[in-house]
Design a protein around this motif. Structure first.
Motif, PDB file in Angstrom:
ATOM      1  N   ALA A  30     -19.727  11.476 -18.178  1.00  0.00           N
ATOM      2  CA  ALA A  30     -20.019  10.047 -18.391  1.00  0.00           C
ATOM      3  C   ALA A  30     -19.320   9.573 -19.651  1.00  0.00           C
ATOM      4  CB  ALA A  30     -21.522   9.820 -18.497  1.00  0.00           C
ATOM      5  N   ARG A  31     -18.910   8.322 -19.607  1.00  0.00           N
ATOM      6  CA  ARG A  31     -18.282   7.687 -20.771  1.00  0.00           C
ATOM      7  C   ARG A  31     -18.730   6.240 -20.851  1.00  0.00           C
ATOM      8  NH1 ARG A  31     -17.564  11.877 -22.368  1.00  0.00           N
ATOM      9  NH2 ARG A  31     -15.666  12.981 -22.960  1.00  0.00           N
ATOM     10  N   LEU A  32     -19.083   5.799 -22.049  1.00  0.00           N
ATOM     11  CA  LEU A  32     -19.318   4.377 -22.271  1.00  0.00           C
ATOM     12  C   LEU A  32     -17.985   3.645 -22.211  1.00  0.00           C
ATOM     13  CD1 LEU A  32     -21.818   4.585 -25.259  1.00  0.00           C
ATOM     14  CD2 LEU A  32     -22.359   3.840 -22.946  1.00  0.00           C
ATOM     15  N   THR A  33     -17.951   2.529 -21.501  1.00  0.00           N
ATOM     16  CA  THR A  33     -16.705   1.778 -21.353  1.00  0.00           C
ATOM     17  C   THR A  33     -16.832   0.314 -21.742  1.00  0.00           C
ATOM     18  OG1 THR A  33     -17.230   1.333 -19.023  1.00  0.00           O
ATOM     19  CG2 THR A  33     -15.875   3.288 -19.507  1.00  0.00           C
ATOM     20  N   GLY A  34     -18.030  -0.205 -21.897  1.00  0.00           N
ATOM     21  CA  GLY A  34     -18.202  -1.602 -22.241  1.00  0.00           C
ATOM     22  C   GLY A  34     -19.638  -1.913 -22.565  1.00  0.00           C
ATOM     23  N   GLY A  35     -19.870  -3.095 -23.142  1.00  0.00           N
ATOM     24  CA  GLY A  35     -21.227  -3.521 -23.431  1.00  0.00           C
ATOM     25  C   GLY A  35     -21.682  -3.157 -24.823  1.00  0.00           C
ATOM     26  N   GLY A 459     -22.224  -0.479 -19.471  1.00  0.00           N
ATOM     27  CA  GLY A 459     -20.866  -0.316 -18.992  1.00  0.00           C
ATOM     28  C   GLY A 459     -20.417   1.120 -19.155  1.00  0.00           C
ATOM     29  N   SER A 460     -20.039   1.771 -18.062  1.00  0.00           N
ATOM     30  CA  SER A 460     -19.756   3.198 -18.131  1.00  0.00           C
ATOM     31  C   SER A 460     -18.960   3.674 -16.924  1.00  0.00           C
ATOM     32  CB  SER A 460     -21.062   3.993 -18.238  1.00  0.00           C
ATOM     33  OG  SER A 460     -21.952   3.654 -17.186  1.00  0.00           O
ATOM     34  N   ARG A 461     -18.429   4.857 -17.049  1.00  0.00           N
ATOM     35  CA  ARG A 461     -17.792   5.600 -15.958  1.00  0.00           C
ATOM     36  C   ARG A 461     -18.554   6.907 -15.841  1.00  0.00           C
ATOM     37  NH1 ARG A 461     -12.259   6.363 -14.386  1.00  0.00           N
ATOM     38  NH2 ARG A 461     -12.320   7.571 -12.429  1.00  0.00           N
ATOM     39  N   VAL A 471     -19.696   1.493 -13.706  1.00  0.00           N
ATOM     40  CA  VAL A 471     -20.803   0.551 -13.912  1.00  0.00           C
ATOM     41  C   VAL A 471     -20.300  -0.583 -14.785  1.00  0.00           C
ATOM     42  CG1 VAL A 471     -23.165   0.256 -14.711  1.00  0.00           C
ATOM     43  CG2 VAL A 471     -22.446   2.476 -13.790  1.00  0.00           C
ATOM     44  N   VAL A 472     -20.424  -1.803 -14.284  1.00  0.00           N
ATOM     45  CA  VAL A 472     -20.014  -2.996 -15.021  1.00  0.00           C
ATOM     46  C   VAL A 472     -21.244  -3.878 -15.189  1.00  0.00           C
ATOM     47  CG1 VAL A 472     -18.558  -5.044 -15.039  1.00  0.00           C
ATOM     48  CG2 VAL A 472     -17.662  -2.887 -14.136  1.00  0.00           C
ATOM     49  N   GLY A 479     -28.890  -9.342 -16.723  1.00  0.00           N
ATOM     50  CA  GLY A 479     -29.593  -8.401 -15.855  1.00  0.00           C
ATOM     51  C   GLY A 479     -28.797  -7.976 -14.643  1.00  0.00           C
ATOM     52  N   ARG A 480     -27.560  -8.397 -14.551  1.00  0.00           N
ATOM     53  CA  ARG A 480     -26.723  -8.049 -13.404  1.00  0.00           C
ATOM     54  C   ARG A 480     -26.020  -6.722 -13.682  1.00  0.00           C
ATOM     55  NH1 ARG A 480     -24.204 -11.066  -9.244  1.00  0.00           N
ATOM     56  NH2 ARG A 480     -22.272 -10.120  -8.459  1.00  0.00           N
ATOM     57  N   VAL A 481     -26.192  -5.756 -12.782  1.00  0.00           N
ATOM     58  CA  VAL A 481     -25.589  -4.430 -12.917  1.00  0.00           C
ATOM     59  C   VAL A 481     -24.830  -4.123 -11.633  1.00  0.00           C
ATOM     60  CG1 VAL A 481     -25.997  -1.974 -13.345  1.00  0.00           C
ATOM     61  CG2 VAL A 481     -27.507  -3.690 -14.396  1.00  0.00           C
ATOM     62  N   GLU A 482     -23.521  -3.930 -11.740  1.00  0.00           N
ATOM     63  CA  GLU A 482     -22.697  -3.599 -10.576  1.00  0.00           C
ATOM     64  C   GLU A 482     -22.226  -2.154 -10.669  1.00  0.00           C
ATOM     65  OE1 GLU A 482     -19.416  -6.212 -10.007  1.00  0.00           O
ATOM     66  OE2 GLU A 482     -20.662  -7.878  -9.302  1.00  0.00           O
ATOM     67  N   VAL A 483     -22.490  -1.387  -9.624  1.00  0.00           N
ATOM     68  CA  VAL A 483     -22.070   0.011  -9.553  1.00  0.00           C
ATOM     69  C   VAL A 483     -21.078   0.128  -8.403  1.00  0.00           C
ATOM     70  CG1 VAL A 483     -22.800   2.403  -9.345  1.00  0.00           C
ATOM     71  CG2 VAL A 483     -24.349   0.714 -10.379  1.00  0.00           C
ATOM     72  N   THR A 484     -19.834   0.468  -8.716  1.00  0.00           N
ATOM     73  CA  THR A 484     -18.781   0.577  -7.703  1.00  0.00           C
ATOM     74  C   THR A 484     -18.377   2.029  -7.539  1.00  0.00           C
ATOM     75  OG1 THR A 484     -17.947  -1.619  -8.255  1.00  0.00           O
ATOM     76  CG2 THR A 484     -16.473  -0.169  -7.033  1.00  0.00           C
ATOM     77  N   VAL A 485     -18.351   2.503  -6.306  1.00  0.00           N
ATOM     78  CA  VAL A 485     -17.946   3.875  -6.018  1.00  0.00           C
ATOM     79  C   VAL A 485     -16.421   3.951  -6.056  1.00  0.00           C
ATOM     80  CG1 VAL A 485     -17.943   5.720  -4.304  1.00  0.00           C
ATOM     81  CG2 VAL A 485     -19.999   4.315  -4.640  1.00  0.00           C
ATOM     82  N   LEU A 486     -15.903   4.850  -6.876  1.00  0.00           N
ATOM     83  CA  LEU A 486     -14.457   5.050  -6.973  1.00  0.00           C
ATOM     84  C   LEU A 486     -13.986   6.171  -6.057  1.00  0.00           C
ATOM     85  CD1 LEU A 486     -14.083   4.666 -10.841  1.00  0.00           C
ATOM     86  CD2 LEU A 486     -13.819   2.918  -9.080  1.00  0.00           C
ATOM     87  N   THR A 487     -14.698   7.289  -6.084  1.00  0.00           N
ATOM     88  CA  THR A 487     -14.439   8.384  -5.148  1.00  0.00           C
ATOM     89  C   THR A 487     -15.771   8.995  -4.758  1.00  0.00           C
ATOM     90  OG1 THR A 487     -14.207  10.073  -6.867  1.00  0.00           O
ATOM     91  CG2 THR A 487     -12.193   8.913  -6.199  1.00  0.00           C
ATOM     92  N   ALA A 488     -15.786   9.647  -3.590  1.00  0.00           N
ATOM     93  CA  ALA A 488     -17.023  10.266  -3.113  1.00  0.00           C
ATOM     94  C   ALA A 488     -16.687  11.487  -2.273  1.00  0.00           C
ATOM     95  CB  ALA A 488     -17.846   9.278  -2.288  1.00  0.00           C
TER      96      ALA A 488
END
Length: 659
Positions: A30-35, A459-461, A471-472, A479-488
């Protein structure tokens, strides 16, 4: 894709046989990327850590280690130095041991912060400092493995006054720093020093009732060293230290055995007492020992004390400690806002303990509490510019506030500067608390080892359980949290997003499906499916400001209310109130509509104010009278004291309330 290697990466790296419901992410999971948390981490690197490196020289911490090296040299090899109490410093000036007996720990906590920070990228100045300081410590270490600059310089007998010597406390922080440098930077040089010191402790204490350090932390450090090295002796000694608590082996602190958590055996203790930081560091070690030894009764005893503490001995900000006299816990519901001690180190210890209980049980209550502590009781400990710090975090400051240990304004450093480098090590390691994976033994209420749990909404990867997600979010402002799948990975996988208990109405969408309410599932939105790149989960948390009323048993704030928005506790500073209105003369109107206003404040930065209808009292007015209707303005508590240093309140009297 973020790598998720098998080796542990963070402060807690579990053994294969430990009993846990969740496991922390291995490798660079995990890495913090924003926020906001990412901003804190960048500020930590740019401002706080460089300050620490300067202060470790200015305050004498590193000179104390140099003196210890000098003290170990033969008399004819001292190059004219004045023996163990005087030697040449880096500028050639004579120096003497400076500071309290635990000065070494400031070095170790800074090194731990550097270890976690070096995992984020190339930091030449920090890496160079770590290498130089490791070399100093290796030179200072005695042939038998002992290392403590105070006792080596003064010549006082080792382990002769464990109630106050902090010898094993210092050793514990050294071990934690060594583990951080090994896991974060791949540098095992300090680990060699730490294992020699731990081996010395094993020889001196294992199998004996010789004594206990008055300040716990060695317990959890030894367990982590066991996890890193697989040496059973370290776990055995940690377990022994836990089992021996309550027999009076820590000695006489001058404040009684309760102060040292040495009055009742751990398994029989039902509530937290004494010095808060010591108590909560001990609890982190208790959970570590319980999990690694399979002692479910010991684990339950710690969980029961946590529940009691949160219910009756914890401030709204997540802080602990209502007595200045011993930096300690008070009685149940003894929570005066103006007398709150709430040491910043206590918030860090509480965060560490709660993380271990979360991993051990999978119970989202612990993640909720970590969030409360992080954004409030811990966040207030450092200024907006990252260069000043609070030791004490009260919930109210009056115009004429003064006492001997007055927190006043934040300070750059302290004579007992345990908090600043402690803040730095937690911020540098925040990535490791973002997420976890379930385990096969997680139980009926979870979805198993192939599930990725997101605990800190930021904000994280994140990569784990066969998923790599981004996670953006603008959390905690939005309160809006978007989780996008990059690979699975192929097959069904679980994705679990924590839904904070304060979010009363929460909705979610999967891709372009219509929004639905979050189903009840133990504090998490649990989705299980065969995920594809591009799949997106959007969570909408309820950020409506909330009015909180205290438990009726908290006498000091009866008739008062507080305001929260999302995970943030709000306070009312004099700087924001209408001209001519004193914050101590404001009564919040019952049931008033709360407005939210995004602003940029000088000295504070980005924030969201809350504006609350209120009544302003004048001289001689009764509590039910008023001089007129006004608007009271609040800011997040963690941002207080960044401007004029005026009065502040978290708990505000409510108009018409009795109390």
């Amino acid at each position: 894709m973020i790598q998720s290697d098998a080796a542990p990466a963070g402060p807690v790296g579990l053994s294969a046989t430990a009993i846990w419901a969740h496991r922390p992410l291995p490798g660079c999971g995990a890495r913090l990327t924003g926020g906001l948390l990412h901003d804190w981490q960048r500020r930590n690197l740019a401002e706080s850590l460089p300050l620490a490196l300067r202060q470790l020289e200015a305050a004498g911490n590193l000179d104390n280690v140099r003196l210890a090296i000098q003290a170990g040299l033969p008399a004819d090899g001292a190059d004219g130095a004045a023996g163990p109490t005087g030697a040449a410093g880096p500028t050639g000036a004579a120096v003497r041991y400076r500071g309290p007996v635990f000065m070494d720990t400031d070095i170790y906590k800074t090194l731990e912060a550097i270890g976690w920070e070096l995992a984020h990228g190339d930091r030449p100045e920090l890496a160079s400092f770590a290498a130089r300081t490791t070399s100093l410590l290796a030179q200072a270490q005695l042939p038998d493995g002992y290392l403590d600059s105070y006792f080596q310089v003064t010549g006082e007998p080792k382990y002769s006054r464990l109630a106050s010597s902090h010898e094993m406390y210092c050793a514990g922080h050294l071990i934690q720093a060594a583990v951080a440098l090994r896991r974060g930077a791949g540098d095992a040089r300090l680990l060699d020093v730490a294992t020699r010191l731990a081996d010395h402790l094993v020889r001196e204490f294992l199998g004996q009732a010789r004594g206990l350090d008055g300040h716990p932390i060695i317990e959890t450090a030894l367990v982590e060293l066991y996890r890193e090295t697989a040496s059973d002796d370290y776990l055995a000694l940690a377990r022994q230290f836990v089992d021996q608590r309550g027999a009076g082996l820590a000695g006489d602190s001058g404040l009684g055995r309760r102060y040292l958590q040495d009055d009742v055996p751990v398994r029989q203790s039902v509530t937290e007492v004494g010095h808060v930081v010591r108590a909560l560091y001990l609890e982190a070690g208790v959970v570590d020992v319980a999990a690694e030894t399979g002692d479910t009764a010991l684990l339950k005893s710690s969980a029961d004390r946590w529940a009691d503490m949160v219910a009756a001995k914890t401030y709204l900000t997540g802080g602990n400690g209502s007595r200045h006299s011993d930096e300690g816990f008070g009685d149940r519901f003894e929570l005066p806002p103006d007398r709150a001690y709430n040491e910043t180190c206590a918030a860090i210890a509480s965060f560490h303990w709660s993380w271990r209980l979360l991993l051990a049980t999978g119970d989202t209550r612990y993640a909720d509490h970590m969030e409360r502590v992080l954004y409030n009781g811990f966040g207030s400990g450092v200024s907006a510019d990252g260069r000043r710090f609070f030791y004490v975090n009260p919930l109210q400051r009056r115009e004429d506030h003064f006492e001997q240990d007055d927190p006043g304004r934040r300070r750059e450093w302290f004579s007992c500067s345990c908090c600043p480098p402690n803040i730095m090590r937690l911020i540098a390691s925040l990535d490791h608390y973002i997420a976890s994976t379930g385990t096969a033994a997680a139980g009926a209420d979870t979805v198993g080892a192939d599930t990725l749990y997101l605990h800190l909404l930021t904000g994280s990867r994140v990569a784990g359980a066969g998923l790599d997600v981004e996670v953006v979010t603008g959390y905690p402002w939005s309160g809006r949290v978007e989780v996008t799948v990059l690979t699975a990975a192929a097959g069904e996988r679980g994705l679990a997003v924590r839904i904070p208990a304060w979010s009363e109405v929460t909705g979610f969408r999967l891709n372009d499906d219509p929004e639905r309410p979050v189903p009840p599932a133990g504090g998490y939105l649990l989705l299980r499916r065969a995920w594809r790149p591009g799949d997106r989960v959007t969570v909408e948390l309820d950020m409506t400001p909330r009015v909180r009323r205290p438990d009726r048993r908290v006498d000091a704030v009866r008739g008062c209310v507080a305001v929260e928005r999302g995970p943030l506790v709000y306070c009312f500073e004099q700087a924001d109130q209408p001209a001519g209105t004193r914050v101590d003369d404001l009564l919040l109107a019952p049931g008033g509509v709360l407005a939210e206003v995004p602003v940029m404040l000088d000295g504070v930065g980005e924030t969201i104010q809350v504006r609350v209808p209120a009544r302003a009292l004048g001289p001689g007015d009764t509590p039910d009278g008023s001089t007129g209707d006004v608007t009271a303005v609040g800011v997040p508590y963690f941002q207080w004291d960044n401007r004029d240093g005026g009065p502040m309140r978290v708990w505000m009297p409510e108009a018409g309330a009795s109390g």
